[in-house]
Design an enzyme around this catalytic site. Structure first.
Site, PDB file in Angstrom:
ATOM      1  N   LYS A 110       1.574  -1.996  -4.290  1.00  0.00           N
ATOM      2  CA  LYS A 110       2.495  -2.403  -3.224  1.00  0.00           C
ATOM      3  C   LYS A 110       2.546  -3.917  -3.137  1.00  0.00           C
ATOM      4  O   LYS A 110       3.604  -4.516  -2.972  1.00  0.00           O
ATOM      5  CB  LYS A 110       2.054  -1.783  -1.881  1.00  0.00           C
ATOM      6  CG  LYS A 110       2.379  -0.298  -1.800  1.00  0.00           C
ATOM      7  CD  LYS A 110       1.666   0.402  -0.655  1.00  0.00           C
ATOM      8  CE  LYS A 110       1.894   1.914  -0.756  1.00  0.00           C
ATOM      9  NZ  LYS A 110       1.082   2.686   0.195  1.00  0.00           N
ATOM     10  N   GLN A 154      -3.007   2.279   5.130  1.00  0.00           N
ATOM     11  CA  GLN A 154      -3.129   3.148   3.958  1.00  0.00           C
ATOM     12  C   GLN A 154      -3.921   4.410   4.313  1.00  0.00           C
ATOM     13  O   GLN A 154      -5.028   4.334   4.836  1.00  0.00           O
ATOM     14  CB  GLN A 154      -3.813   2.377   2.807  1.00  0.00           C
ATOM     15  CG  GLN A 154      -3.894   3.149   1.506  1.00  0.00           C
ATOM     16  CD  GLN A 154      -2.527   3.442   0.891  1.00  0.00           C
ATOM     17  OE1 GLN A 154      -1.653   2.597   0.846  1.00  0.00           O
ATOM     18  NE2 GLN A 154      -2.344   4.672   0.427  1.00  0.00           N
ATOM     19  N   ASP A 177       6.269   2.728   7.252  1.00  0.00           N
ATOM     20  CA  ASP A 177       5.888   4.001   6.618  1.00  0.00           C
ATOM     21  C   ASP A 177       6.597   5.178   7.289  1.00  0.00           C
ATOM     22  O   ASP A 177       6.619   6.281   6.744  1.00  0.00           O
ATOM     23  CB  ASP A 177       4.369   4.197   6.733  1.00  0.00           C
ATOM     24  CG  ASP A 177       3.679   4.089   5.390  1.00  0.00           C
ATOM     25  OD1 ASP A 177       4.388   4.116   4.362  1.00  0.00           O
ATOM     26  OD2 ASP A 177       2.446   3.984   5.358  1.00  0.00           O
TER      27      ASP A 177
END
Ligand code: NAP
Length: 350
Positions: A110, A154, A177
């Protein structure tokens, strides 16, 4: 209950690559491509891919890697346009807790992707035994930081942490997200718009759009019902007027359901679980599942068998994976634009 089937049926030898460029209408088939029917869309922007019950031996490969590259190129242009016009550089903050190797790889990828398009990345790495409060402190700091436009925690988090509490602490305006309960709730409700849609399912739908595969009125089946992939994928398909069925670990005779699918999205993580006999001739297959088996990545779909039945299929790797990261970049750019009231160029919508 659906059973796990391991078989060495994954192969790239059946791949037949085509390139379908929506913007200039160019269609460059690989010489091996089987039967396809193309017609120009009403907008004249591209062409519609009509998928026939194929007697052709191989499916079109939906090239996620190539599409993701096009998206990243567009983002790069937008990021520099934004920087030049208003002096703002989009920023993405990633919080990684613990030493999960897979997670660390995702975070590295990322970061690299951000750098490649000019998005600024901020990274926090916390020890496995960090407290929930520590994570929440960083989330809160990024919520208040004007140079951060997207925050990503994450997953998975260590088991002693309340995932829901931490995801809910992310500002809904920076939830790139799309995992905040408010964003998921809006995704599920008619007439409501989430600020962000989870990246992997968004990438699946984007691939269908980019290959001009019609969703409206189609029978779609999603295998898997996780919060991050299966469930939002089913919601997105439903929002696009597909008739959706969901298969999970307790579903009896899943193959009877998958055989009805015009569009099949699989997000399980069991290599080669879906055999060719599970697939309706001419179906479009999006394989989200990815697992390393004997040193190579394998999807949920038995690729070599599926290629003979389906009309289009994503490979593993090179299908959904690159699109997930591209969608994260899109969401981060969208967020920065929204926060700074910066107008979108027509080609790149969030
Ligand atoms: P997950 O949270 O473990 O969910 C797996 C889902 O599969 C669950 O809903 C489970 O059902 C269902 N399932 C398990 N065994 C099954 C069976 N035998 N038959 C039918 N359904 C079954 O996994 P996830 O996070 O959604 O990820 C799924 C896969 O996608 C993994 O391989 C992951 O690595 C991959 N992935 C890829 C990307 C990408 O960018 N390419 C992104 C995210 C995930 P229950 O709900 O009943 O337990």
């Amino acid at each position: 209950m659906a059973s796990m089937i391991f078989t060495d049926c994954s192969s790239s030898t059946m791949s037949r690559l085509i390139h379908l460029d929506r913007r200039n209408g160019a269609f460059l088939p690989h010489p091996c491509v089987g039967q396809l029917s193309l017609r120009t869309t009403a907008s004249g922007r591209g062409c519609t891919l009509s998928i026939r019950s194929s007697s052709s031996p191989s499916a079109i490969v939906i090239n996620g890697k190539a599409e993701a590259k096009k998206i990243r190129d567009d983002i790069k242009i937008e990021v520099s346009r934004m920087k030049e016009s208003i002096g703002v550089v989009p920023g993405l903050a990633v919080i990684l807790v613990g030493k999960n190797e897979e997670s660390a790889t995702y975070v590295r990828n990322k970061k690299k992707a951000c750098e490649s398009v000019g998005i600024k990345s901020f990274e926090v790495g916390l020890a496995e035994d960090s407290s929930e409060e520590e994570v929440l402190k960083y989330v809160s700091g990024f919520n208040d930081d004007p140079s951060v436009h997207g925050i990503l925690v994450q997953l998975p988090l260590p088991s002693h942490m309340d995932e829901q509490k931490i995801l809910s602490a992310v500002s809904i305006e920076k939830d790139v997200d799309g995992f905040h309960p408010l964003n998921i709730g809006r995704l599920a409700m008619r007439g409501r718009e989430p600020l962000f849609v989870p990246c992997t399912p968004k990438g699946c739908i984007e691939l269908l759009h980019r290959y001009n595969i019609e969703i409206k009125g189609k029978k779609a089946v999603v295998i898997g019902r996780s919060n991050i992939v299966g469930m939002p994928a089913a919601l997105l398909l439903q929002r696009e007027d597909a008739t959706v069925s969901i298969i999970h670990s307790r579903t009896k005779n899943p193959e009877e359901i998958t055989r009805q699918a015009d569009i099949l999205i699989s997000a399980v993580g069991k290599p080669n679980m879906v055999r060719g006999s599970w697939i309706k001739p001419g179906a479009v297959i999006i394989d989200v599942g990815i697992k390393r088996v004997e040193g190579r990545f394998v999807g949920d779909i038995c690729y070599a068998e599926a290629c003979k039945v389906a009309s289009a299929i994503t490979p593993v790797p090179g299908g959904v994976g690159p699109m997930t990261i591209a969608m994260l970049l899109v969401n981060t750019l969208t967020s920065a634009k929204r926060i700074h009231y910066f107008q979108s160029s027509s080609d790149l919508k969030g």
